[in-house]
Design an enzyme around this catalytic site. Structure first.
Site, short mmCIF file in Angstrom:
data_model
loop_
_atom_site.label_atom_id
_atom_site.label_comp_id
_atom_site.label_asym_id
_atom_site.label_seq_id
_atom_site.Cartn_x
_atom_site.Cartn_y
_atom_site.Cartn_z
N LYS A 181 0.86 -1.19 0.00
CA LYS A 181 0.00 0.00 0.00
C LYS A 181 0.90 1.23 0.00
O LYS A 181 1.69 1.43 0.92
CB LYS A 181 -0.91 -0.01 1.22
CG LYS A 181 -1.82 1.21 1.27
CD LYS A 181 -2.85 1.12 2.37
CE LYS A 181 -3.65 2.41 2.45
NZ LYS A 181 -4.60 2.39 3.57
N ARG A 191 -10.49 10.62 1.89
CA ARG A 191 -10.37 11.38 3.14
C ARG A 191 -11.63 12.20 3.37
O ARG A 191 -12.04 12.39 4.50
CB ARG A 191 -9.10 12.24 3.10
CG ARG A 191 -7.84 11.39 2.74
CD ARG A 191 -6.80 11.29 3.79
NE ARG A 191 -5.86 10.21 3.49
CZ ARG A 191 -4.56 10.36 3.19
NH1 ARG A 191 -4.03 11.57 3.19
NH2 ARG A 191 -3.80 9.31 2.95
N ARG A 202 1.03 9.89 5.59
CA ARG A 202 1.21 8.55 6.17
C ARG A 202 2.52 7.93 5.71
O ARG A 202 2.65 6.72 5.65
CB ARG A 202 0.05 7.65 5.74
CG ARG A 202 -1.34 8.18 6.03
CD ARG A 202 -2.35 7.06 5.94
NE ARG A 202 -3.73 7.50 5.81
CZ ARG A 202 -4.47 8.00 6.80
NH1 ARG A 202 -3.95 8.14 8.00
NH2 ARG A 202 -5.72 8.36 6.57
N GLU A 218 7.29 -6.84 1.20
CA GLU A 218 6.08 -6.68 2.02
C GLU A 218 5.12 -7.86 1.80
O GLU A 218 4.52 -8.37 2.74
CB GLU A 218 5.36 -5.37 1.67
CG GLU A 218 6.10 -4.12 2.11
CD GLU A 218 5.93 -3.82 3.61
OE1 GLU A 218 5.29 -4.61 4.32
OE2 GLU A 218 6.44 -2.77 4.05
N LYS A 233 -2.26 -1.55 -3.76
CA LYS A 233 -3.12 -0.38 -3.67
C LYS A 233 -2.27 0.88 -3.68
O LYS A 233 -1.28 0.92 -2.95
CB LYS A 233 -3.90 -0.46 -2.37
CG LYS A 233 -4.79 0.71 -2.09
CD LYS A 233 -5.45 0.53 -0.76
CE LYS A 233 -6.28 1.77 -0.46
NZ LYS A 233 -6.85 1.72 0.86
N SER A 259 -10.20 5.82 -4.46
CA SER A 259 -11.09 6.98 -4.60
C SER A 259 -10.63 7.98 -5.66
O SER A 259 -11.44 8.49 -6.44
CB SER A 259 -11.23 7.69 -3.25
OG SER A 259 -9.96 8.08 -2.76
N TYR A 298 -15.33 1.21 -6.66
CA TYR A 298 -16.58 1.88 -6.31
C TYR A 298 -17.62 1.72 -7.42
O TYR A 298 -18.78 2.04 -7.22
CB TYR A 298 -16.31 3.37 -6.01
CG TYR A 298 -15.37 3.52 -4.82
CD1 TYR A 298 -15.86 3.41 -3.52
CD2 TYR A 298 -14.01 3.73 -5.00
CE1 TYR A 298 -15.00 3.52 -2.43
CE2 TYR A 298 -13.14 3.83 -3.92
CZ TYR A 298 -13.65 3.72 -2.64
OH TYR A 298 -12.80 3.81 -1.56
C1 PBG Z 1 -7.02 3.51 5.54
C2 PBG Z 1 -7.55 3.42 4.16
C3 PBG Z 1 -7.44 4.37 3.14
C4 PBG Z 1 -8.10 3.85 2.05
C5 PBG Z 1 -8.60 2.61 2.40
N1 PBG Z 1 -8.21 2.34 3.70
C6 PBG Z 1 -6.92 5.73 3.15
C7 PBG Z 1 -5.52 6.01 3.44
O1 PBG Z 1 -4.67 5.13 3.57
O2 PBG Z 1 -5.25 7.21 3.55
C8 PBG Z 1 -8.23 4.56 0.74
C9 PBG Z 1 -9.24 4.04 -0.20
C10 PBG Z 1 -9.52 4.97 -1.31
O3 PBG Z 1 -8.86 6.00 -1.49
O4 PBG Z 1 -10.46 4.67 -2.05
N2 PBG Z 1 -7.93 2.94 6.44
#
Ligand code: PBG
Length: 311
Positions: A181, A191, A202, A218, A233, A259, A298
């Site tokens: 990730k 967010r 992060r 990982e 991801k 997203s 989505y």
């Molecule tokens: C963290 C999490 C995130 C997403 C899924 N789980 C956000 C992040 O790491 O900042 C993002 C999913 C998306 O952007 O569609 N719990």
């Protein structure tokens, strides 16, 4: 003839619908930066889950947005907290007809928005966070989740969750590890979707965009710790990583079309700059072609309705 010779197909069962439920809502709430995606009420979430079954989707991934947040994300452990309650409701609605997945992460529950608890210097404390994830995982399995999705990128999280699940008798609850990730700018709309309180980034726990070998390290760690599915991801900017992981993984590989990937296509389509349906199809087909056995998107429900048109 093109259909007959197609190398890659999309099936409804390969698709997982991410869904948000927000505590205290009386009506579903549109997410402005993700046109067509809602923060659900209990009722609308149950309807979405029932529709997912009708469409033959593979799964639903639940994210909860609590009314009250604190430094350690206490609401995540409350059996009546928004996410645990949503898992129970969805399980009551669909039983075993859909794989119910849930987010094991603290970012929606903390008042600082980080995926873990902070130490005195404001740095995310890996090991204390993992202890909480293990309890969260058991709470979510108790509530009826079939598959848990730890998305916080803490070291050792898969082993800790597997051990805790087994000790609690949840030997059949499986884990989809967010293994590779990346710290991505494309999470922006998410967010908004979870009313994130995050200031900063992060990068101390998510991966740097330029690192390819690290993704395999990982994944290897998560496999050794007991991951049942490994995930890459975001998807679109990381298709090489997805192909690498698919080539070596002995377990199924998931990819999350996040997203920002959704928002970009929706925004361009809304301006008439691209053909919306064709772009959605191509984007998901590309993720499957690169090696994803399953795709979180989505568009899962809408896409499932179009699949007879896939060429
Ligand atoms: C963290 C999490 C995130 C997403 C899924 N789980 C956000 C992040 O790491 O900042 C993002 C999913 C998306 O952007 O569609 N719990």
């Amino acid at each position: 003839m093109r259909r007959l010779t197609a190398e890659t197909r999309i099936g409804a069962a390969d698709l997982i619908l991410p869904a948000f439920i927000r505590e205290g809502l009386t009506e579903p709430n549109p997410i402005v930066s993700m046109p067509g995606v809602l923060q659900h009420t209990t009722d609308s979430l149950r309807r979405a889950a029932a529709e997912a079954v009708e469409l033959g989707l593979g799964g639903i991934m639940l994210f909860g947005i609590p009314e009250v947040r604190d430094a350690v994300g206490s609401a995540s452990l409350d059996p009546d907290g928004v996410l645990n309650k949503a898992i129970r409701d969805v399980r009551a609605e669909v039983g075993d007809d859909l794989v119910i997945m849930s987010d094991v992460c603290l970012d929606e529950f903390t008042d600082h928005g980080h995926c873990g608890v902070l130490d005195a210097e404001g740095y995310v404390d890996n090991d204390r966070t993992v202890e909480i994830y293990a309890k969260m995982a058991v709470a979510q399995a108790d509530a009826g989740a079939h598959m848990l999705g730890p998305s916080g990128m803490m070291d050792g999280q898969i082993a800790a969750i597997r051990t805790a699940l087994d000790a609690a008798g949840h030997t059949n609850t499986s884990v989809v590890a967010y293994s590779a990730k990346y710290a991505s700018a494309f999470y922006g709309p998410f967010r908004e979707a979870v009313d994130s309180q995050l200031k900063g980034d992060r990068r101390t726990y998510q991966m740097d965009a330029g690192n390819r070998t690290e993704a395999l390290r990982e994944v290897e760690l998560d496999l050794a710790e007991g991951a049942d599915v490994v995930m890459v991801k975001p998807a679109m900017s990381y298709l090489d990583i997805l192909a690498d992981v698919a080539a070596m993984s002995p377990v199924p590989v998931a990819a999350y079309q996040i997203s920002g990937e959704y928002a970009m296509i929706e925004a361009a389509a809304a301006n008439g700059w691209i053909d919306r349906k064709a772009a959605i199809m191509e984007s998901v087909l590309g993720i499957r072609r690169a090696g994803a056995d399953m795709v979180l998107t989505y568009w899962a429900a809408e896409l499932a309705g179009w699949l007879k048109d896939v060429r």
